[in-house]
Design an enzyme around this catalytic site. Structure first.
Site, PDB file in Angstrom:
ATOM      1  N   ASP A 168       9.075 -21.807  -3.128  1.00 47.71           N
ATOM      2  CA  ASP A 168       8.750 -20.528  -2.481  1.00 47.71           C
ATOM      3  C   ASP A 168       7.758 -20.763  -1.340  1.00 47.71           C
ATOM      4  O   ASP A 168       6.665 -20.228  -1.360  1.00 47.71           O
ATOM      5  CB  ASP A 168       8.150 -19.557  -3.522  1.00 47.71           C
ATOM      6  CG  ASP A 168       6.884 -20.087  -4.182  1.00 47.71           C
ATOM      7  OD1 ASP A 168       6.660 -21.324  -4.172  1.00 47.71           O
ATOM      8  OD2 ASP A 168       6.093 -19.281  -4.706  1.00 47.71           O
ATOM      9  N   ASP A 194       4.150 -25.981  -1.165  1.00 55.00           N
ATOM     10  CA  ASP A 194       5.584 -26.294  -1.302  1.00 55.00           C
ATOM     11  C   ASP A 194       6.024 -27.117  -0.086  1.00 55.00           C
ATOM     12  O   ASP A 194       6.754 -28.107  -0.219  1.00 55.00           O
ATOM     13  CB  ASP A 194       6.436 -25.016  -1.317  1.00 55.00           C
ATOM     14  CG  ASP A 194       6.085 -24.075  -2.447  1.00 55.00           C
ATOM     15  OD1 ASP A 194       6.800 -24.041  -3.449  1.00 55.00           O
ATOM     16  OD2 ASP A 194       5.075 -23.359  -2.309  1.00 55.00           O
ATOM     17  N   THR A 209       8.973 -25.754  -7.573  1.00 49.60           N
ATOM     18  CA  THR A 209       7.562 -25.535  -7.249  1.00 49.60           C
ATOM     19  C   THR A 209       7.215 -24.067  -7.002  1.00 49.60           C
ATOM     20  O   THR A 209       6.197 -23.760  -6.374  1.00 49.60           O
ATOM     21  CB  THR A 209       7.158 -26.396  -6.026  1.00 49.60           C
ATOM     22  OG1 THR A 209       8.026 -26.069  -4.939  1.00 49.60           O
ATOM     23  CG2 THR A 209       7.259 -27.873  -6.337  1.00 49.60           C
ATOM     24  N   PHE A 221       0.059 -18.676 -11.476  1.00 50.88           N
ATOM     25  CA  PHE A 221       0.921 -17.792 -10.690  1.00 50.88           C
ATOM     26  C   PHE A 221       2.418 -18.007 -10.943  1.00 50.88           C
ATOM     27  O   PHE A 221       3.142 -17.042 -11.240  1.00 50.88           O
ATOM     28  CB  PHE A 221       0.606 -17.985  -9.191  1.00 50.88           C
ATOM     29  CG  PHE A 221       1.460 -17.155  -8.280  1.00 50.88           C
ATOM     30  CD1 PHE A 221       1.228 -15.795  -8.119  1.00 50.88           C
ATOM     31  CD2 PHE A 221       2.520 -17.724  -7.581  1.00 50.88           C
ATOM     32  CE1 PHE A 221       2.026 -15.017  -7.278  1.00 50.88           C
ATOM     33  CE2 PHE A 221       3.318 -16.958  -6.740  1.00 50.88           C
ATOM     34  CZ  PHE A 221       3.064 -15.608  -6.594  1.00 50.88           C
ATOM     35  N   ASN A 222       2.916 -19.234 -10.800  1.00 50.29           N
ATOM     36  CA  ASN A 222       4.373 -19.443 -10.884  1.00 50.29           C
ATOM     37  C   ASN A 222       4.935 -18.979 -12.227  1.00 50.29           C
ATOM     38  O   ASN A 222       6.038 -18.427 -12.290  1.00 50.29           O
ATOM     39  CB  ASN A 222       4.728 -20.923 -10.694  1.00 50.29           C
ATOM     40  CG  ASN A 222       4.549 -21.374  -9.256  1.00 50.29           C
ATOM     41  OD1 ASN A 222       4.496 -20.557  -8.347  1.00 50.29           O
ATOM     42  ND2 ASN A 222       4.450 -22.680  -9.062  1.00 50.29           N
ATOM     43  N   HIS A 265      -1.283 -28.179  -5.090  1.00 47.44           N
ATOM     44  CA  HIS A 265      -0.566 -28.137  -6.373  1.00 47.44           C
ATOM     45  C   HIS A 265       0.823 -28.791  -6.337  1.00 47.44           C
ATOM     46  O   HIS A 265       1.128 -29.682  -7.133  1.00 47.44           O
ATOM     47  CB  HIS A 265      -0.352 -26.678  -6.811  1.00 47.44           C
ATOM     48  CG  HIS A 265      -1.582 -25.831  -6.832  1.00 47.44           C
ATOM     49  ND1 HIS A 265      -2.487 -25.860  -7.875  1.00 47.44           N
ATOM     50  CD2 HIS A 265      -2.060 -24.908  -5.966  1.00 47.44           C
ATOM     51  CE1 HIS A 265      -3.464 -24.995  -7.641  1.00 47.44           C
ATOM     52  NE2 HIS A 265      -3.229 -24.396  -6.490  1.00 47.44           N
ATOM     53  N   ASP A 266       1.693 -28.247  -5.481  1.00 43.51           N
ATOM     54  CA  ASP A 266       3.123 -28.556  -5.615  1.00 43.51           C
ATOM     55  C   ASP A 266       3.489 -30.026  -5.403  1.00 43.51           C
ATOM     56  O   ASP A 266       4.407 -30.529  -6.080  1.00 43.51           O
ATOM     57  CB  ASP A 266       3.933 -27.654  -4.669  1.00 43.51           C
ATOM     58  CG  ASP A 266       3.865 -26.190  -5.092  1.00 43.51           C
ATOM     59  OD1 ASP A 266       3.529 -25.916  -6.262  1.00 43.51           O
ATOM     60  OD2 ASP A 266       4.163 -25.315  -4.259  1.00 43.51           O
TER      61      ASP A 266
HETATM   62  C1  BDR Z   1       1.252 -22.196  -7.304  1.00 43.81           C
HETATM   63  O1  BDR Z   1       1.305 -20.872  -6.792  1.00 43.81           O
HETATM   64  C2  BDR Z   1       1.610 -20.895  -5.419  1.00 43.81           C
HETATM   65  O2  BDR Z   1       0.733 -20.088  -4.684  1.00 43.81           O
HETATM   66  C3  BDR Z   1       1.572 -22.347  -4.970  1.00 43.81           C
HETATM   67  O3  BDR Z   1       2.605 -22.577  -4.005  1.00 43.81           O
HETATM   68  C4  BDR Z   1       1.789 -23.126  -6.236  1.00 43.81           C
HETATM   69  O4  BDR Z   1       3.172 -23.351  -6.459  1.00 43.81           O
HETATM   70  C5  BDR Z   1      -0.175 -22.491  -7.748  1.00 43.81           C
HETATM   71  O5  BDR Z   1      -0.574 -21.579  -8.733  1.00 43.81           O
HETATM   72 CA    CA Z   2       4.858 -22.957  -4.748  1.00 46.42          CA
END
Ligand code: BDR
Ligand code: CA
Length: 313
Positions: free
Chosen positions: A12, A17, A125, A166-167, A239-240
């Site tokens: 996303d 990402d 991701t 979040f994801n 993160h990703d």
């Molecule tokens: C995740 O949430 C998104 O904002 C970032 O792309 C990452 O995949 C981190 O919590």
């Molecule tokens: Ca992401």
């Protein structure tokens, strides 16, 4: 070198990402068979437009398809505060040089997996909507999936709520399907990704590489850091790309076999990845959970990845 791992990248984009895709496309170990988009950081329309622009910039030429417009059950949720109105605010990007596939993400994933001679690795991701929809729609293809390396969750804590990352919070039902699927799951959650900090001095190392991709990646990092700096972070938690690192440089990571359940019902804990950390537990592990990272090695990996891109736009 052994054969390349065929991968589908689902995400996303989203600054991190985009950096994950930059890392994947730079690696001689991976063969990108498709890119698919999901809603998450921004609406599906925006993340899809971003995906096309990222692929144009990075020279990724593979089928690209648009995913599901909403999570499986929950209403959509976006993260404009982190990634901006476009989902990828910051540097100017080239306009798309390619068209989207006519079929959607889930159908494209299914076609690629079905037609492949070897199992396909998924790197997811964003929210797990497309991947879970693939698993429920085409269960016969499961045996041709090598595994799922995902960014999501956090055993110790969340970021979008106390308990949830979040994801996973965006689409807990999808994550639940994946973690129950029996497929090999690698989980790059907040336990590791918040240690994958890229510091301002690293942004300058990236920028000094001097090619057009390096310039954009340095600006993405800067933009992504702005939000986190306000929260007291000393660097950008990238993160990703950790979900890609798990495939190409697992030596940089500490990984623990664990049983993980997804909370889909909790009043306070919906979207939590409940990991069984009990010594002597009999719960059968269903995931490889990444717990730590060699931060300096990870920063070097990103700098080296950026160097593989051409000096021309
Ligand atoms: C995740 O949430 C998104 O904002 C970032 O792309 C990452 O995949 C981190 O919590
Ligand atoms: Ca992401």
């Amino acid at each position: 070198m052994a054969d390349k791992i065929p991968v589908i990248l689902d995400g996303d984009p989203g600054h991190d990402d985009a950096i994950a895709w930059m890392l994947a496309a730079s690696s001689p170990m991976l063969d990108i068979k498709a890119i698919t988009t999901c809603c998450g950081n921004q609406t599906l329309e925006k993340t899809t437009y971003n995906a096309l622009r990222i692929c144009t910039l990075l020279g990724i030429r593979c089928p690209i398809a648009k995913g599901r417009p909403t999570p499986m059950v929950a209403p959509p949720m976006t993260a404009g505060a982190v990634h901006g109105e476009s989902g990828l605010d910051g540097p100017k990007l080239p306009e798309p040089e390619m068209e989207l596939e006519e079929i959607g993400a889930v159908e494209l994933m299914a076609k690629i997996i079905r037609e492949s001679d070897e199992p396909i690795q998924i790197v997811a991701t964003g929210p797990q909507t497309n991947v879970a929809t693939l698993l429920v729609t085409y269960p016969e293809l499961k045996e041709k999936i090598r595994g799922i390396s995902l960014m999501g969750g956090g055993i110790a804590y969340g970021n979008w709520s106390c308990a949830a990352e979040f994801n996973i919070l965006v689409d807990p039902e999808a994550a639940d399907i994946e973690f129950r699927s029996g497929l090999p799951i690698i989980m790059a959650g907040l336990d590791v990704t918040e240690k994958a900090l890229i510091f301002p001095e690293d942004f300058e190392r990236v920028r000094a590489v001097g090619n057009p991709v390096a310039k954009v990646v340095a600006e993405w990092l800067e933009f992504f850091y702005k939000f986190h700096r306000e929260l007291g972070y000393e660097g950008a938690p990238v993160h990703d790309p950790v979900a890609v690192t798990a495939l190409i440089r697992p030596d940089l990571l500490e990984i623990r076999d664990m049983h993980v359940d997804i909370e889909t019902k909790g009043e306070y804990c919906r979207g939590m990845t409940v990991g069984d950390m009990r010594g002597g537990s009999t719960a059968k592990p269903n995931a490889k959970v990444i717990m730590n990272i060699d931060r300096d090695g990870f920063a070097d990996l990103l700098v080296e990845a950026v160097k593989t891109y051409s000096k021309e736009v």
